[in-house]
Design an enzyme around this catalytic site. Structure first.
Site, PDB file in Angstrom:
ATOM      1  N   HIS A 173      -9.326   0.331   2.943  1.00 49.37           N
ATOM      2  CA  HIS A 173      -9.687  -0.766   2.039  1.00 49.37           C
ATOM      3  C   HIS A 173      -8.950  -0.705   0.697  1.00 49.37           C
ATOM      4  O   HIS A 173      -9.166  -1.548  -0.171  1.00 49.37           O
ATOM      5  CB  HIS A 173     -11.208  -0.730   1.816  1.00 49.37           C
ATOM      6  CG  HIS A 173     -11.787  -2.021   1.334  1.00 49.37           C
ATOM      7  ND1 HIS A 173     -12.416  -2.141   0.110  1.00 49.37           N
ATOM      8  CD2 HIS A 173     -11.838  -3.247   1.909  1.00 49.37           C
ATOM      9  CE1 HIS A 173     -12.841  -3.388  -0.042  1.00 49.37           C
ATOM     10  NE2 HIS A 173     -12.499  -4.079   1.033  1.00 49.37           N
ATOM     11  N   LYS A 175      -6.297  -1.153  -2.217  1.00 52.27           N
ATOM     12  CA  LYS A 175      -5.321  -2.194  -2.552  1.00 52.27           C
ATOM     13  C   LYS A 175      -4.490  -1.709  -3.748  1.00 52.27           C
ATOM     14  O   LYS A 175      -4.952  -1.697  -4.893  1.00 52.27           O
ATOM     15  CB  LYS A 175      -6.014  -3.516  -2.923  1.00 52.27           C
ATOM     16  CG  LYS A 175      -6.726  -4.186  -1.734  1.00 52.27           C
ATOM     17  CD  LYS A 175      -8.139  -3.686  -1.603  1.00 52.27           C
ATOM     18  CE  LYS A 175      -8.822  -4.177  -0.357  1.00 52.27           C
ATOM     19  NZ  LYS A 175      -9.425  -5.470  -0.477  1.00 52.27           N
ATOM     20  N   ASP A 180       8.917   0.413  -7.861  1.00 52.96           N
ATOM     21  CA  ASP A 180       9.563   1.390  -8.744  1.00 52.96           C
ATOM     22  C   ASP A 180       8.499   2.093  -9.577  1.00 52.96           C
ATOM     23  O   ASP A 180       7.686   2.799  -9.028  1.00 52.96           O
ATOM     24  CB  ASP A 180      10.650   0.725  -9.588  1.00 52.96           C
ATOM     25  CG  ASP A 180      11.827   0.250  -8.731  1.00 52.96           C
ATOM     26  OD1 ASP A 180      11.986   0.770  -7.609  1.00 52.96           O
ATOM     27  OD2 ASP A 180      12.573  -0.647  -9.167  1.00 52.96           O
TER      28      ASP A 180
END
Length: 513
Positions: A173, A175, A180
């Site tokens: 789950h 995110k 870079d």
């Protein structure tokens, strides 16, 4: 269980007791939340490197710009990648950037690593896997796609539970979107709704190489214990790695715990050494510091006024750092402090509910009204989920009223025509302050799933900078402006009617959504 027993490691003598005024620096660079660095690495940065975004469109445009300008690495962790035109445009951006990188140098330095959930990413004939296979086929040396499969979905259970329902057992789950040395932390997935009309939260940490290195290593660690997508749409584990659902469960979880904790502990050691070096240099009057992995020769580095703490929760692997820090923040919040807590899915753990109802701070809890719940209008059993959330909300509100806490604990429902609500996190305002000095932002929803089933990550951002505090305050205000205060009459409205079967079933299934 007693939350005090859980918090004992945090509240024992090694944790510094800060007697300085709230959120003000003492000579050692300490602040009242520095106890968090006993658990995780502390990244001190300048507040000028932090930008709070407010809209799905802004988030989507930033993703595209960052992909197009990436030179060394693109690391994206999400629940899934959608299959629409907007998602295809993201894949096209990746392809274009990889192609340019190859043409520029003959052999590309750019590496793309994508981590998704296996069950959600495999749902349907057209899915996240089919969206990404062309990249794997064209750039096999530069692209890695890892699909995390929970070790708790195995054996007969795996054979019997149908698609979609198998996602209730446990998910990847997290995110994190990293380009870079720029890192976007959010609760948003890579899907068209999250780019258009599904409200979430998003923060960009710019030019932050140590933070980018940490999340790259974290995603790599989870990727190493995940199934690797192949060019022919098959999956296989890395050589020598225990299989998540065919191999020994305990052995798999021990390996996963070791890999993730190595990332956390090595980063923590690096940051402690850097902190000691910085302190020593500042004592010597030197402002120019060399930092491992970053270009230090560019001039004076500003003193940090903002601290980033990555909080990881992976209960299947025995890692409960986010839970411990969140419970401690709720426990230690003083009288007249204000906590604004938001979740798209209001289904708090019993421990969090007990702390909210039993501590001294004021709470303003923002949750989705039924119409902006992501499951509103869904087909089949999923269509009853908003009603289940209404039932859970009503039970909690009744408890607040029973304890005569309506003034201190207030529920507010987000409502916005044509939109759904997915924002999660909290803002902490110290007593007497009009601005927050701490926010939590990332993937956890403060519910049973986030704590016990799924892999989650968020960051605590602590800042003394008034301009950044103002940004965070405006973010909070903007979300809460679209809400109405919950009262007894709220649950008398026709659209709040909860069928008897939903009331009976909810206690049995509330730990799965």
């Amino acid at each position: 269980r007693s939350s005090w027993l859980l918090l004992a490691p945090l509240l024992s003598p090694p944790v510094p007791v800060i007697t300085a005024p709230p959120c003000s620096l003492c000579p050692e660079g300490a602040h009242r939340f520095q106890w968090i660095r006993n658990l995780v690495p502390e990244f001190g940065i300048s507040s000028s490197h932090v930008k709070v975004l407010s809209s799905p469109a802004e988030f989507y445009e930033l993703l595209k710009v960052q992909i197009k300008t990436a030179k060394q690495r693109v690391v994206m962790a999400s629940l899934y990648l959608g299959t629409g035109l907007l998602e295809q445009e993201l894949v096209d951006c990746l392809e274009e950037t990889l192609e340019k990188s190859l043409q520029a140098k003959g052999s590309s330095n750019l590496r793309v690593s994508i981590l998704l959930d296996y069950t959600r990413g495999s749902r349907g004939r057209k899915n996240s896997r089919t969206m990404l296979i062309p990249l794997l086929q064209r750039f096999p040396e530069q692209v890695r796609v890892s699909l995390f499969h929970t070790p708790n979905l195995r054996g007969l259970l795996r054979l019997l539970i149908p698609e979609r329902f198998n996602e209730t057992i446990g998910l990847q789950h997290i995110k994190v979107y990293l380009f870079d040395d720029n890192v976007i932390l959010s609760g948003a997935n890579l899907s068209d709704l999250y780019f258009t009309n599904r409200q979430d939260r998003y923060v960009l940490l710019q030019d932050s190489p140590e933070i980018a290195d940490f999340f790259t290593e974290l995603v790599d660690a989870i990727g190493d214990v995940s199934l690797q997508l192949q060019r022919d749409d098959t999956v296989q584990m890395m050589e020598g790695m225990v299989h998540p659902y065919q191999g020994d469960k305990m052995a798999y979880c021990e390996i996963a715990n070791r890999r993730v904790m190595e990332v956390i502990n090595s980063a923590r050691t690096r940051q402690e050494l850097l902190h000691a070096k910085t302190f020593h240099s500042s004592q010597q009057g030197s402002a120019l510091l060399s930092q491992q992995g970053s270009e230090a020769a560019g001039g004076l580095k500003p003193e940090p006024d903002t601290w980033i703490y990555p909080l990881i929760q992976m209960k299947p692997f025995g890692i409960q750092i986010d839970e411990m820090v969140t419970e401690t923040l709720l426990t230690e919040a003083e009288r007249d402090a204000r906590i604004y807590l938001t979740t798209g899915y209001f289904n708090l753990t019993q421990a969090y509910m007990d702390l909210i109802l039993g501590t001294r701070a004021e709470y303003r809890i923002l949750l989705a009204s039924p119409e902006v719940n992501g499951f509103f209008g869904a087909k089949g059993v999923a269509g009853a989920i908003p009603a289940a959330y209404v039932y859970i909300e009503h039970q909690f509100y009744s408890e607040v009223c029973y304890l005569h806490q309506q003034e201190r604990v207030q529920l507010q429902e987000y409502s916005r025509a044509g939109w759904t609500f997915h924002a999660k996190g909290l803002w902490l305002y110290l007593a007497g302050s009009d601005l927050p000095c701490l926010t939590l932002i990332g993937s956890p929803n403060f519910g049973y799933r986030s704590v016990h089933r799924d892999l989650e990550a968020q960051v605590a951002i602590v800042t003394e900078n008034k301009a950044l505090q103002q940004q965070l305050h405006q973010e909070q205000e903007q979300l809460y402006l679209c809400s109405g205060v919950v009262s007894s009459s709220t649950f008398e409205q026709p659209n709040r009617y909860v069928k008897l079967w939903v009331k009976l079933v909810t206690p049995l299934i509330k730990n799965f959504f």
